[in-house]
Design an enzyme around this catalytic site. Structure first.
Site, PDB file in Angstrom:
ATOM      1  N   ASP A  74       0.640  -1.183   0.223  1.00 31.38           N
ATOM      2  CA  ASP A  74      -0.281   0.407   0.008  1.00 31.38           C
ATOM      3  C   ASP A  74       1.120   1.340  -0.107  1.00 31.38           C
ATOM      4  O   ASP A  74       0.808   1.874   0.695  1.00 31.38           O
ATOM      5  CB  ASP A  74      -0.741  -0.500   1.183  1.00 31.38           C
ATOM      6  CG  ASP A  74      -1.361  -1.741   1.016  1.00 31.38           C
ATOM      7  OD1 ASP A  74      -2.408  -1.448   0.358  1.00 31.38           O
ATOM      8  OD2 ASP A  74      -2.195  -2.169   2.681  1.00 31.38           O
ATOM      9  N   HIS A 109      -3.938  -2.766  -6.065  1.00 32.78           N
ATOM     10  CA  HIS A 109      -3.364  -1.878  -7.270  1.00 32.78           C
ATOM     11  C   HIS A 109      -4.178  -0.906  -6.986  1.00 32.78           C
ATOM     12  O   HIS A 109      -4.911  -0.924  -8.022  1.00 32.78           O
ATOM     13  CB  HIS A 109      -2.443  -2.309  -7.603  1.00 32.78           C
ATOM     14  CG  HIS A 109      -1.081  -2.197  -7.220  1.00 32.78           C
ATOM     15  ND1 HIS A 109      -0.259  -3.531  -7.742  1.00 32.78           N
ATOM     16  CD2 HIS A 109      -0.853  -3.200  -6.436  1.00 32.78           C
ATOM     17  CE1 HIS A 109       0.416  -3.556  -7.393  1.00 32.78           C
ATOM     18  NE2 HIS A 109      -0.177  -3.354  -6.349  1.00 32.78           N
TER      19      HIS A 109
HETATM   20  P1  IMP Z   1      -2.060 -12.686   2.523  1.00 33.96           P
HETATM   21  O1  IMP Z   1      -0.762 -12.391   1.368  1.00 33.96           O
HETATM   22  O2  IMP Z   1      -3.378 -12.868   2.517  1.00 33.96           O
HETATM   23  O3  IMP Z   1      -2.056 -14.512   3.261  1.00 33.96           O
HETATM   24  O4  IMP Z   1      -2.282 -12.202   3.993  1.00 33.96           O
HETATM   25  C1  IMP Z   1      -0.436 -12.863   5.044  1.00 33.96           C
HETATM   26  C2  IMP Z   1      -0.396 -10.778   5.442  1.00 33.96           C
HETATM   27  O5  IMP Z   1      -0.139  -9.865   4.366  1.00 33.96           O
HETATM   28  C3  IMP Z   1      -1.343  -9.991   6.367  1.00 33.96           C
HETATM   29  O6  IMP Z   1      -0.978  -9.302   7.260  1.00 33.96           O
HETATM   30  C4  IMP Z   1      -2.023  -9.230   5.024  1.00 33.96           C
HETATM   31  O7  IMP Z   1      -2.514  -8.169   5.775  1.00 33.96           O
HETATM   32  C5  IMP Z   1      -0.741  -8.720   3.707  1.00 33.96           C
HETATM   33  N1  IMP Z   1      -0.606  -7.896   2.488  1.00 33.96           N
HETATM   34  C6  IMP Z   1      -1.141  -9.055   2.048  1.00 33.96           C
HETATM   35  N2  IMP Z   1      -1.691  -8.966   0.959  1.00 33.96           N
HETATM   36  C7  IMP Z   1      -1.682  -7.567   0.825  1.00 33.96           C
HETATM   37  C8  IMP Z   1      -1.594  -6.133   0.532  1.00 33.96           C
HETATM   38  O8  IMP Z   1      -1.728  -5.888  -1.174  1.00 33.96           O
HETATM   39  N3  IMP Z   1      -1.031  -5.203   1.279  1.00 33.96           N
HETATM   40  C9  IMP Z   1      -1.023  -4.856   2.506  1.00 33.96           C
HETATM   41  N4  IMP Z   1      -1.220  -5.913   3.155  1.00 33.96           N
HETATM   42  C10 IMP Z   1      -2.046  -7.209   2.933  1.00 33.96           C
HETATM   43 MG    MG Z   2      -2.658  -2.313  -1.458  1.00 32.64          MG
END
Ligand code: IMP
Ligand code: MG
Length: 334
Positions: free
Chosen positions: A13, A42
């Site tokens: 982000d 995105h």
């Molecule tokens: P997962 O990728 O859904 O398994 O989540 C694992 C960790 O990565 C968690 O803390 C999510 O909040 C974080 N996370 C996954 N994708 C994003 C993203 O695009 N932006 C911010 N945090 C993310």
């Molecule tokens: Mg994002």
């Protein structure tokens, strides 16, 4: 250019979508190759309209850019078609590597029902379980899904042949370096893949010697969603007061926030081999920067901040975001 990797500096982000959409328009990119999966959104603004893209590459704003989803990526078929509809991108512009794997409903259910994943605070899309299945070699691939047939391509060869022909290629990293499964040190509070610059190139099938630039994307403050450490974290009330409070583009969850971390910025620039940096949301730190498009027009405290980041990281900040629109950018590359 011609081959640039975009990598998020912190926990995602950082505003990569905005930087990518600007580069697509400004540099007239020939290819934008999305890596990763549906967990990452995105955000791209076009004519006051907001797009939160989980599948379609953020370079879609430039209508001659070929949009590829990489071999290492993980396709959510429903979300992909939803975004094709939303963006009104011509189908002929979009290619899905035949070897990309598929994330299914059962993976989301598994993700959401797992106590471990609740503790980590995953997005619940099921990316971890889908990748587990890929490692077990039982996952479906894009070539197994009839609806995807019109989009299938050998994305690896397309992009490498493009580079041979001198085309401009952007490799679109997702999430942030601090969520890397292997490299961040936050394990288990990480995502299911390596999010570093080398892995982004690897997922697209581009060898390290073919990459010309690594652009690390910083935001003027730091945010994190989900569990895990966040050095210097401030309260939600304080974040609102400072104008830093955000909610996640994908899941709508509150983002935690903290001030910019110079040491982490330096360390992550080094590990990712950054040759350039972008700084987004400078207008959130210094409101007078809003929509400024020339470095000279920035207030002096904003210029000092940019210079301090450059000195302390050793990386030139070539793009500075000053507002949500793709063109609210100070471009110092020339
Ligand atoms: P997962 O990728 O859904 O398994 O989540 C694992 C960790 O990565 C968690 O803390 C999510 O909040 C974080 N996370 C996954 N994708 C994003 C993203 O695009 N932006 C911010 N945090 C993310
Ligand atoms: Mg994002």
């Amino acid at each position: 250019m011609p081959c640039t990797v975009i990598v998020g500096a912190f926990w995602g982000d950082e505003g990569k979508g905005k930087i990518i959409s600007y580069l697509a328009l400004k540099d007239k990119l020939d290819f934008c190759v999305r890596t990763g999966s549906v967990n990452a959104a995105h955000t791209v603004w076009k004519d006051g309209k907001k797009f939160a893209l989980h599948m379609v590459p953020a370079g879609f704003l430039y209508d001659k850019c070929r949009l590829l989803i990489s071999a290492g990526a993980n396709i959510h078929v429903g979300q992909f078609f939803k975004e094709m509809e939303l963006t009104q991108v011509e189908s002929s512009r979009v290619g899905i590597d035949q070897m990309a794997s598929i994330i299914e409903e059962k993976h989301s259910i598994q993700d959401q029902q797992s106590a471990v994943n609740k503790g980590i605070g995953t997005t619940g899309w099921g990316v971890g379980p889908a990748l587990e299945e890929r490692v077990r070699r039982t996952a479906k691939l894009a070539k197994d899904i009839p609806e995807l047939k019109p989009f299938l391509t050998d994305g690896i060869m397309e992009v490498n042949d493009g580079l041979d022909a001198g085309k401009k290629v952007l490799l679109e990293g997702t999430q942030g370096f601090m969520l890397s499964l292997f490299l961040s040190g936050d394990y288990p509070y990480v995502t299911g893949r390596d999010t570093g610059a080398s892995a982004i190139a690897s997922e697209a099938g581009v060898g390290p010697t073919r990459v010309d630039d690594v652009m690390i994307v910083y935001k003027s403050f730091i945010t994190r969603v989900g569990g895990g450490p966040l050095p210097g974290e401030i309260s939600k009330e304080e974040a609102i007061k400072r104008g830093w409070f955000e909610t996640a583009a994908g899941t709508g969850r509150d983002r935690r926030s903290a001030p910019f971390d110079f040491d982490l910025a330096k360390k992550n620039a080094k590990i990712n081999g950054a040759t350039q940096a972008a700084m987004t949301k400078l207008d959130c730190l210094f409101p007078k920067c809003n929509a400024v498009r020339q470095f000279e027009d920035l207030p002096s405290e904003a210029k000092d901040f940019i210079r301090e980041v450059e000195v302390r990281t050793g990386v030139p900040i070539t793009l500075i975001g000053t507002g949500p629109d793709a063109l609210d950018i100070i471009d110092r590359r020339t």
